[in-house]
Motif scaffolding. Sequence first.
Motif, PDB file in Angstrom:
ATOM      1  N   THR A  26       0.812  -1.226   0.000  1.00  0.00           N
ATOM      2  CA  THR A  26       0.000   0.000   0.000  1.00  0.00           C
ATOM      3  C   THR A  26       0.844   1.275   0.000  1.00  0.00           C
ATOM      4  N   PRO A  27       1.922   1.385   0.821  1.00  0.00           N
ATOM      5  CA  PRO A  27       2.724   2.619   0.756  1.00  0.00           C
ATOM      6  C   PRO A  27       3.322   2.872  -0.616  1.00  0.00           C
ATOM      7  N   LEU A  30       8.793   5.417  -0.131  1.00  0.00           N
ATOM      8  CA  LEU A  30      10.016   5.753  -0.851  1.00  0.00           C
ATOM      9  C   LEU A  30      11.232   5.029  -0.288  1.00  0.00           C
ATOM     10  N   THR A  31      11.317   4.904   1.035  1.00  0.00           N
ATOM     11  CA  THR A  31      12.502   4.291   1.637  1.00  0.00           C
ATOM     12  C   THR A  31      12.518   2.779   1.436  1.00  0.00           C
ATOM     13  N   LEU A  32      11.384   2.115   1.689  1.00  0.00           N
ATOM     14  CA  LEU A  32      11.365   0.666   1.543  1.00  0.00           C
ATOM     15  C   LEU A  32      11.497   0.253   0.088  1.00  0.00           C
ATOM     16  N   GLY A  33      11.016   1.086  -0.827  1.00  0.00           N
ATOM     17  CA  GLY A  33      11.125   0.731  -2.230  1.00  0.00           C
ATOM     18  C   GLY A  33      12.530   0.835  -2.769  1.00  0.00           C
ATOM     19  N   SER A  34      13.457   1.420  -2.005  1.00  0.00           N
ATOM     20  CA  SER A  34      14.819   1.562  -2.479  1.00  0.00           C
ATOM     21  C   SER A  34      15.798   0.666  -1.730  1.00  0.00           C
ATOM     22  N   VAL A  35      15.291  -0.266  -0.941  1.00  0.00           N
ATOM     23  CA  VAL A  35      16.187  -1.145  -0.199  1.00  0.00           C
ATOM     24  C   VAL A  35      16.908  -2.078  -1.143  1.00  0.00           C
ATOM     25  N   LYS A  36      16.182  -2.670  -2.067  1.00  0.00           N
ATOM     26  CA  LYS A  36      16.784  -3.579  -3.039  1.00  0.00           C
ATOM     27  C   LYS A  36      16.504  -3.066  -4.440  1.00  0.00           C
ATOM     28  N   TYR A  50      -3.513  13.689   2.543  1.00  0.00           N
ATOM     29  CA  TYR A  50      -4.096  12.378   2.781  1.00  0.00           C
ATOM     30  C   TYR A  50      -3.063  11.260   2.680  1.00  0.00           C
ATOM     31  N   SER A  51      -2.146  11.383   1.720  1.00  0.00           N
ATOM     32  CA  SER A  51      -1.189  10.294   1.477  1.00  0.00           C
ATOM     33  C   SER A  51       0.162  10.515   2.134  1.00  0.00           C
ATOM     34  N   SER A  52       0.305  11.552   2.961  1.00  0.00           N
ATOM     35  CA  SER A  52       1.609  11.838   3.562  1.00  0.00           C
ATOM     36  C   SER A  52       2.111  10.703   4.446  1.00  0.00           C
ATOM     37  N   LYS A  53       1.194   9.957   5.076  1.00  0.00           N
ATOM     38  CA  LYS A  53       1.618   8.869   5.952  1.00  0.00           C
ATOM     39  C   LYS A  53       2.242   7.720   5.177  1.00  0.00           C
TER      40      LYS A  53
END
Length: 333
Positions: free
Chosen positions: A249-250, A326-332, A317-320
């Motif tokens: 979802t994020p 952004l951070t988790l999508g750049s782990v790998k 609305y989507s700030s949470k």
Amino acid sequence: MSILDTYRQRYVDERPYEAPSALWLRRIRGGLIPIVLVAGVLLMLTQGMNVLYLLGAIWLAILVAYPDHGFLIFYSIITIYPVSRVVTVSLRPTQTLLSSSLAIIPENASLENYTNLFTEQNFTLWIWNSALITIVVSIIGVIVAATSAYAFSRWRFPGRSPALLILLSTQMIPAGMLLIPIFIIVSRLGLQNNLLGLALAYITTAIPLSIWILRGYYDTIPYDLEEAAMVDGANRLEAFYRIVLPLSTPALAVIFLFNFLNAWSEYQVANVILKADEIRTWPLGLNDFVGNFQTQWGLYAAASVLITIPVVALFLYSSKYLISGLTLGSVKG
């Protein structure tokens, strides 16, 4: 506990667990705050009740007590001030449009410019066209990117690595260089001067980046969760729908927001594809207010204020989801 007791406990009273330097710093802060506030009040009273002196004193007091908060307030004011000037111009009557006054609420403020947008201009039609294209692009872009990124993340097939490199290389091409290819493709499909052609152009340019972000996010989701679901009787599609998508979802919110912003405010591609007045988006419509010899700044500013409302509402609305997405999508990668 009274306000004075709270103030004394926070800034004046000794605290055994504090280092001596921190204790003296707290005492200095506690003594400077009332002095700064009193000085601001005196300046306001002696200099013709100018509220700016009091506001400056309040900010200086905050800067003394909480330096980090003081600088944040300062930079926030710098950021918000240009936006406030746009609001000011939109509220000015036509005859006082070029006034040099710095008041946020101008003298004889009126909503004439806002009224003219809806009564004398096709602003409602422009907003409807932009909203229709933006919603279609955002939803279809998320669906295509989610399924494509899942395939790149979970399967190893021939041509996978070159395909990812090609998707990444498309983001390195300047947007202006894509105008001619997009125009040729849309013309051959018979979709020139059509909202569908513009939507397809936006989708094709938004999907590569969306796939890269989602693919990196999917790589962080353990495959064991899907295997457990399939052991319980779910097939691959059900595991993707019931396990992977809720956990994503994020990232999906970030992709939706990116697609929304790109489609909502894009001008160059829309100017190439759309020509008819009845299908123009708001960036094309606002361009009518800018003439060779005269610019209707009041209408331009009023429209600018109104078109920011959906974007600000979506951001709030989507700030949470933004930071984690952004951070988790750049782990790998």
